[in-house]
Design a protein around this motif. Structure first.
Motif, PDB file in Angstrom:
ATOM      1  N   CYS A   1       8.131  58.380  53.104  1.00  0.00           N
ATOM      2  CA  CYS A   1       8.062  60.674  52.742  1.00  0.00           C
ATOM      3  C   CYS A   1       8.600  61.089  51.611  1.00  0.00           C
ATOM      4  O   CYS A   1       7.894  61.994  51.179  1.00  0.00           O
ATOM      5  CB  CYS A   1       9.029  61.022  54.284  1.00  0.00           C
ATOM      6  SG  CYS A   1       8.266  60.261  55.881  1.00  0.00           S
TER       7      CYS A   1
ATOM      8  N   TYR B   1       5.697  65.562  58.125  1.00  0.00           N
ATOM      9  CA  TYR B   1       6.642  64.225  57.649  1.00  0.00           C
ATOM     10  C   TYR B   1       7.619  64.157  58.568  1.00  0.00           C
ATOM     11  O   TYR B   1       7.825  65.128  59.487  1.00  0.00           O
ATOM     12  CB  TYR B   1       6.818  64.101  55.969  1.00  0.00           C
ATOM     13  CG  TYR B   1       8.455  64.987  55.581  1.00  0.00           C
ATOM     14  CD1 TYR B   1       9.286  64.418  55.741  1.00  0.00           C
ATOM     15  CD2 TYR B   1       8.189  66.432  55.714  1.00  0.00           C
ATOM     16  CE1 TYR B   1      10.322  65.269  55.788  1.00  0.00           C
ATOM     17  CE2 TYR B   1       9.040  67.154  55.013  1.00  0.00           C
ATOM     18  CZ  TYR B   1      10.191  66.428  54.637  1.00  0.00           C
ATOM     19  OH  TYR B   1      11.426  67.138  54.945  1.00  0.00           O
TER      20      TYR B   1
ATOM     21  N   ARG C   1       2.552  62.322  59.877  1.00  0.00           N
ATOM     22  CA  ARG C   1       2.073  62.425  58.601  1.00  0.00           C
ATOM     23  C   ARG C   1       0.888  63.518  58.435  1.00  0.00           C
ATOM     24  O   ARG C   1      -0.483  62.785  58.093  1.00  0.00           O
ATOM     25  CB  ARG C   1       1.580  61.804  58.018  1.00  0.00           C
ATOM     26  CG  ARG C   1       1.877  61.078  56.681  1.00  0.00           C
ATOM     27  CD  ARG C   1       2.379  60.230  56.310  1.00  0.00           C
ATOM     28  NE  ARG C   1       3.097  58.452  56.419  1.00  0.00           N
ATOM     29  CZ  ARG C   1       4.337  59.059  56.359  1.00  0.00           C
ATOM     30  NH1 ARG C   1       4.817  60.403  55.894  1.00  0.00           N
ATOM     31  NH2 ARG C   1       4.743  58.514  57.217  1.00  0.00           N
TER      32      ARG C   1
ATOM     33  N   SER D   1       9.199  68.855  58.701  1.00  0.00           N
ATOM     34  CA  SER D   1      10.198  68.048  59.608  1.00  0.00           C
ATOM     35  C   SER D   1      10.110  68.431  60.201  1.00  0.00           C
ATOM     36  O   SER D   1      11.168  69.934  60.449  1.00  0.00           O
ATOM     37  CB  SER D   1      10.581  66.730  58.712  1.00  0.00           C
ATOM     38  OG  SER D   1      12.059  67.458  58.259  1.00  0.00           O
TER      39      SER D   1
ATOM     40  N   GLU E   1       6.124  60.587  49.209  1.00  0.00           N
ATOM     41  CA  GLU E   1       4.797  61.536  48.962  1.00  0.00           C
ATOM     42  C   GLU E   1       5.190  62.957  48.724  1.00  0.00           C
ATOM     43  O   GLU E   1       4.355  64.350  48.092  1.00  0.00           O
ATOM     44  CB  GLU E   1       4.954  61.998  50.837  1.00  0.00           C
ATOM     45  CG  GLU E   1       3.697  60.785  51.309  1.00  0.00           C
ATOM     46  CD  GLU E   1       3.648  60.673  52.568  1.00  0.00           C
ATOM     47  OE1 GLU E   1       2.377  61.101  53.017  1.00  0.00           O
ATOM     48  OE2 GLU E   1       4.721  61.788  53.875  1.00  0.00           O
TER      49      GLU E   1
END
Length: 187
Positions: free
Chosen positions: A47, A39, A120, A72, A50
């Motif tokens: 983010c 992400y 993503r 990330s 999700e």
């Protein structure tokens, strides 16, 4: 990586999991199914929705023998701070991997060039470390953890049952297909 059939390479990173910083390598991934859930950034908008959705499916994924690594380009320190301050992110029990050096993001060919953030992207490897599923969506489009679980079940079934394939919308227990010349033009 990023191409179905690619092999997971060597890496080392630090994650935040269960209130601790945990060093991980490819050795922690091999031998089980794994989801690398990239992400863009901590403390953002799509983010956390999700990550919370995935947190709600984590127990089911673990019961299937699947480990989850959210990744990330933030640090593991940032992950801890976000986990401690967000109700949605605070639900997460899976690894939150810091990839500030872009090792994993580059390995999966998922780095947004010139920006320094991960796209993503969702990448699923099998126990041998072979990439089996890939999904990449644009910045403003969130993913669906229930659909990810369905796809992993289908990938596992397909791998465990040679000669059978899972048609569109296949759900566990549904009929599969056995490709043959007799099926050509009949579906």
């Amino acid at each position: 990586m990023g191409i179905i059939g690619s092999q997971l390479g060597s890496f080392s990173a630090t994650s935040f999991k269960d209130g601790k910083f945990v060093d991980i390598t490819e050795k922690d991934v091999l031998g089980k199914w794994a989801v690398f859930f990239f992400y863009p950034a901590d403390f953002t908008f799509v983010c956390p929705t999700e990550l919370e959705d995935l947190a709600d499916k984590y127990a089911e994924l673990q019961a299937m023998g699947v480990e989850v690594f959210a990744v990330s380009t933030d640090t593991h320190f940032s992950h801890k701070a976000w986990h401690d301050t967000s109700a949605a992110v605070g639900k997460i029990a899976y690894h939150m991997v810091g990839d500030q050096n872009h090792v994993l993001t580059t390995m999966f060919n998922n780095l947004r060039e010139g920006v320094g953030l991960a796209d993503r992207g969702t990448f699923v490897t099998d126990p041998a470390g072979v990439l089996q599923l890939v999904e990449v969506t644009p910045e403003g489009v969130g993913r669906n953890a229930a659909e990810l679980v369905r796809k992993i079940k289908a990938a596992k079934y397909w791998q465990e049952h040679p000669g059978q394939v899972c048609p569109a919308k296949w759900e566990e227990g549904s009929q599969t297909l056995a490709p043959s010349i007799d099926l050509v033009g009949k579906i």
